[in-house]
Design a protein around this motif. Structure first.
Motif, PDB file in Angstrom:
ATOM      1  N   GLY A 122       3.500  12.571  95.130  1.00 16.15           N
ATOM      2  CA  GLY A 122       4.418  12.342  96.247  1.00 16.15           C
ATOM      3  C   GLY A 122       4.402  13.430  97.312  1.00 16.15           C
ATOM      4  N   GLN A 123       3.499  14.407  97.201  1.00 18.25           N
ATOM      5  CA  GLN A 123       3.428  15.481  98.197  1.00 18.25           C
ATOM      6  C   GLN A 123       2.003  15.627  98.688  1.00 18.25           C
ATOM      7  OE1 GLN A 123       5.252  19.157  97.032  1.00 18.25           O
ATOM      8  NE2 GLN A 123       6.908  18.140  95.950  1.00 18.25           N
ATOM      9  N   SER A 124       1.857  16.277  99.835  1.00 22.09           N
ATOM     10  CA  SER A 124       0.527  16.528 100.382  1.00 22.09           C
ATOM     11  C   SER A 124      -0.201  17.551  99.517  1.00 22.09           C
ATOM     12  CB  SER A 124       0.634  17.073 101.810  1.00 22.09           C
ATOM     13  OG  SER A 124       1.280  16.151 102.646  1.00 22.09           O
ATOM     14  N   ALA A 125      -1.511  17.414  99.463  1.00 21.44           N
ATOM     15  CA  ALA A 125      -2.334  18.377  98.734  1.00 21.44           C
ATOM     16  C   ALA A 125      -2.225  19.748  99.418  1.00 21.44           C
ATOM     17  CB  ALA A 125      -3.784  17.903  98.704  1.00 21.44           C
ATOM     18  N   ILE A 126      -2.349  20.809  98.641  1.00 15.16           N
ATOM     19  CA  ILE A 126      -2.221  22.168  99.171  1.00 15.16           C
ATOM     20  C   ILE A 126      -3.209  23.069  98.444  1.00 15.16           C
ATOM     21  CG2 ILE A 126      -0.345  22.718  97.557  1.00 15.16           C
ATOM     22  CD1 ILE A 126       0.899  24.465  99.803  1.00 15.16           C
ATOM     23  N   THR A 127      -3.770  24.047  99.163  1.00 11.76           N
ATOM     24  CA  THR A 127      -4.699  24.966  98.513  1.00 11.76           C
ATOM     25  C   THR A 127      -3.920  25.956  97.654  1.00 11.76           C
ATOM     26  OG1 THR A 127      -4.660  26.631 100.271  1.00 11.76           O
ATOM     27  CG2 THR A 127      -6.312  24.863 100.472  1.00 11.76           C
ATOM     28  N   CYS A 128      -4.595  26.526  96.688  1.00 13.13           N
ATOM     29  CA  CYS A 128      -3.960  27.535  95.829  1.00 13.13           C
ATOM     30  C   CYS A 128      -3.459  28.709  96.664  1.00 13.13           C
ATOM     31  CB  CYS A 128      -4.951  28.019  94.772  1.00 13.13           C
ATOM     32  SG  CYS A 128      -5.444  26.738  93.594  1.00 13.13           S
ATOM     33  N   GLU A 129      -4.258  29.097  97.655  1.00 10.29           N
ATOM     34  CA  GLU A 129      -3.874  30.219  98.512  1.00 10.29           C
ATOM     35  C   GLU A 129      -2.585  29.919  99.282  1.00 10.29           C
ATOM     36  OE1 GLU A 129      -6.199  33.303 101.374  1.00 10.29           O
ATOM     37  OE2 GLU A 129      -6.677  31.185 101.680  1.00 10.29           O
ATOM     38  N   ASP A 130      -2.488  28.713  99.853  1.00 12.38           N
ATOM     39  CA  ASP A 130      -1.284  28.341 100.598  1.00 12.38           C
ATOM     40  C   ASP A 130      -0.074  28.214  99.672  1.00 12.38           C
ATOM     41  OD1 ASP A 130      -2.681  28.362 102.978  1.00 12.38           O
ATOM     42  OD2 ASP A 130      -2.954  26.179 103.054  1.00 12.38           O
ATOM     43  N   LEU A 131      -0.306  27.698  98.479  1.00 13.87           N
ATOM     44  CA  LEU A 131       0.781  27.581  97.510  1.00 13.87           C
ATOM     45  C   LEU A 131       1.276  28.972  97.109  1.00 13.87           C
ATOM     46  CD1 LEU A 131       2.487  25.585  95.864  1.00 13.87           C
ATOM     47  CD2 LEU A 131       0.733  25.719  94.065  1.00 13.87           C
ATOM     48  N   GLN A 132       0.346  29.917  96.917  1.00 10.27           N
ATOM     49  CA  GLN A 132       0.735  31.283  96.575  1.00 10.27           C
ATOM     50  C   GLN A 132       1.507  31.926  97.727  1.00 10.27           C
ATOM     51  OE1 GLN A 132       0.592  33.161  93.617  1.00 10.27           O
ATOM     52  NE2 GLN A 132       1.993  34.304  94.916  1.00 10.27           N
ATOM     53  N   THR A 133       1.103  31.662  98.962  1.00  8.77           N
ATOM     54  CA  THR A 133       1.819  32.192 100.126  1.00  8.77           C
ATOM     55  C   THR A 133       3.255  31.671 100.133  1.00  8.77           C
ATOM     56  OG1 THR A 133      -0.217  32.390 101.410  1.00  8.77           O
ATOM     57  CG2 THR A 133       1.848  32.301 102.649  1.00  8.77           C
ATOM     58  N   ARG A 134       3.419  30.392  99.859  1.00 13.05           N
ATOM     59  CA  ARG A 134       4.774  29.815  99.791  1.00 13.05           C
ATOM     60  C   ARG A 134       5.574  30.498  98.682  1.00 13.05           C
ATOM     61  NH1 ARG A 134       6.039  25.393 102.469  1.00 13.05           N
ATOM     62  NH2 ARG A 134       7.474  24.629 100.859  1.00 13.05           N
ATOM     63  N   GLY A 135       4.925  30.734  97.568  1.00 17.90           N
ATOM     64  CA  GLY A 135       5.606  31.414  96.466  1.00 17.90           C
ATOM     65  C   GLY A 135       5.988  32.840  96.807  1.00 17.90           C
ATOM     66  N   SER A 136       5.086  33.553  97.446  1.00 14.32           N
ATOM     67  CA  SER A 136       5.341  34.957  97.805  1.00 14.32           C
ATOM     68  C   SER A 136       6.483  35.103  98.795  1.00 14.32           C
ATOM     69  CB  SER A 136       4.075  35.588  98.397  1.00 14.32           C
ATOM     70  OG  SER A 136       3.045  35.599  97.447  1.00 14.32           O
ATOM     71  N   THR A 137       6.692  34.088  99.617  1.00 14.11           N
ATOM     72  CA  THR A 137       7.755  34.151 100.623  1.00 14.11           C
ATOM     73  C   THR A 137       9.059  33.519 100.142  1.00 14.11           C
ATOM     74  OG1 THR A 137       6.902  32.143 101.671  1.00 14.11           O
ATOM     75  CG2 THR A 137       6.160  34.246 102.582  1.00 14.11           C
ATOM     76  N   GLY A 138       9.125  33.155  98.868  1.00  7.05           N
ATOM     77  CA  GLY A 138      10.365  32.618  98.305  1.00  7.05           C
ATOM     78  C   GLY A 138      10.632  31.173  98.635  1.00  7.05           C
ATOM     79  N   LEU A 139       9.602  30.417  99.004  1.00  7.76           N
ATOM     80  CA  LEU A 139       9.800  29.018  99.376  1.00  7.76           C
ATOM     81  C   LEU A 139       9.638  28.052  98.199  1.00  7.76           C
ATOM     82  CD1 LEU A 139       8.024  29.039 102.851  1.00  7.76           C
ATOM     83  CD2 LEU A 139      10.483  29.087 102.367  1.00  7.76           C
ATOM     84  N   ILE A 140       9.372  28.584  97.017  1.00  2.00           N
ATOM     85  CA  ILE A 140       9.280  27.747  95.821  1.00  2.00           C
ATOM     86  C   ILE A 140      10.511  28.032  94.969  1.00  2.00           C
ATOM     87  CG2 ILE A 140       7.977  27.259  93.715  1.00  2.00           C
ATOM     88  CD1 ILE A 140       5.440  28.068  95.233  1.00  2.00           C
TER      89      ILE A 140
END
Length: 163
Positions: free
Chosen positions: A60-78
Motif C-alpha cells: 500500500g505504499q510507494s517503493a523506497i530505497t534503503c538509503e531513503d528509508l534510512q534518511t527518514r529513520g535518522s530524521t525521526g520520521l519513522i
C-alpha cells in the motif's frame, strides 16, 4: 463703518479623532510539528546498510530505497514502534548483516575466479561471494556455514601474514 461688526468666525469644535484599528498581523501558517520519534537505524543497533539502492516495498505504499528509508529513520520520521520491526523486514534487501569472511575468520579466498554453485542459486565467483560477505549481504548464520561448503573450490587458507 461702526455698524458693521468684525467678521467673527463661527465657533468650531475641537477635531474628533476617528478610532484607528490595530494593525492586522500578516497571516501565519500553523507550525509544522517536529518529529517526535527517536532516530531509527533501519538495520538495528550497531548495523548499517550495505545495499543503499536496495528497494523496499511495503504493501500500500510507494517503493523506497534503503538509503531513503534510512534518511527518514535518522530524521525521526519513522514511528518508534515501526522502527523496532524494520530490521527483520529489510535485513536481506538492505544488507543489514555483520560483515563476515566466507572462508572463516583469519582465512582468505585463494581462488577468486573459481565459481561456486548452490542449489536454487545462480553461480557466483568466490571473489563476489567474499565481497558479499564483507558487505554484510550474507546473513551471519549462513556465512558461518559457508567455509565448509566452499573450502575446496575457493581455497580457503589462512591469511598470509604481512611482512
Amino acid at each position: 463703518d461702526p455698524r458693521t461688526p468684525d467678521p467673527t468666525p463661527n465657533p468650531t469644535r475641537p477635531p474628533t479623532q476617528l478610532p484607528t484599528s490595530l494593525p492586522t498581523p500578516n497571516p501565519t501558517r500553523p507550525p509544522v510539528p517536529s518529529p517526535t520519534n527517536l532516530s531509527c537505524n533501519i538495520c538495528g543497533d550497531d548495523m548499517s546498510i550495505s545495499i543503499p539502492d536496495g528497494i523496499v516495498e511495503f504493501p500500500g505504499q510507494s517503493a523506497i530505497t534503503c538509503e531513503d528509508l534510512q534518511t527518514r529513520g535518522s530524521t525521526g520520521l519513522i514511528p518508534n514502534g515501526e522502527c523496532d520491526r524494520l530490521s527483520g523486514f529489510v535485513d536481506s534487501i538492505c544488507g543489514c548483516n555483520d560483515p563476515c569472511s566466507v572462508c572463516g575468520n583469519g582465512k582468505e579466498v585463494d581462488f577468486p575466479d573459481a565459481i561456486v554453485e548452490f542449489p536454487g542459486q545462480s553461480p557466483i565467483s568466490c571473489a563476489e561471494l567474499q565481497t558479499n560477505g564483507l558487505l554484510g549481504r550474507i546473513p551471519s548464520g549462513q556465512c558461518a556455514r559457508l567455509s565448509v561448503l566452499i573450502d575446496s573450490v575457493c581455497g580457503c587458507d589462512p591469511r598470509t601474514p604481512d611482512p
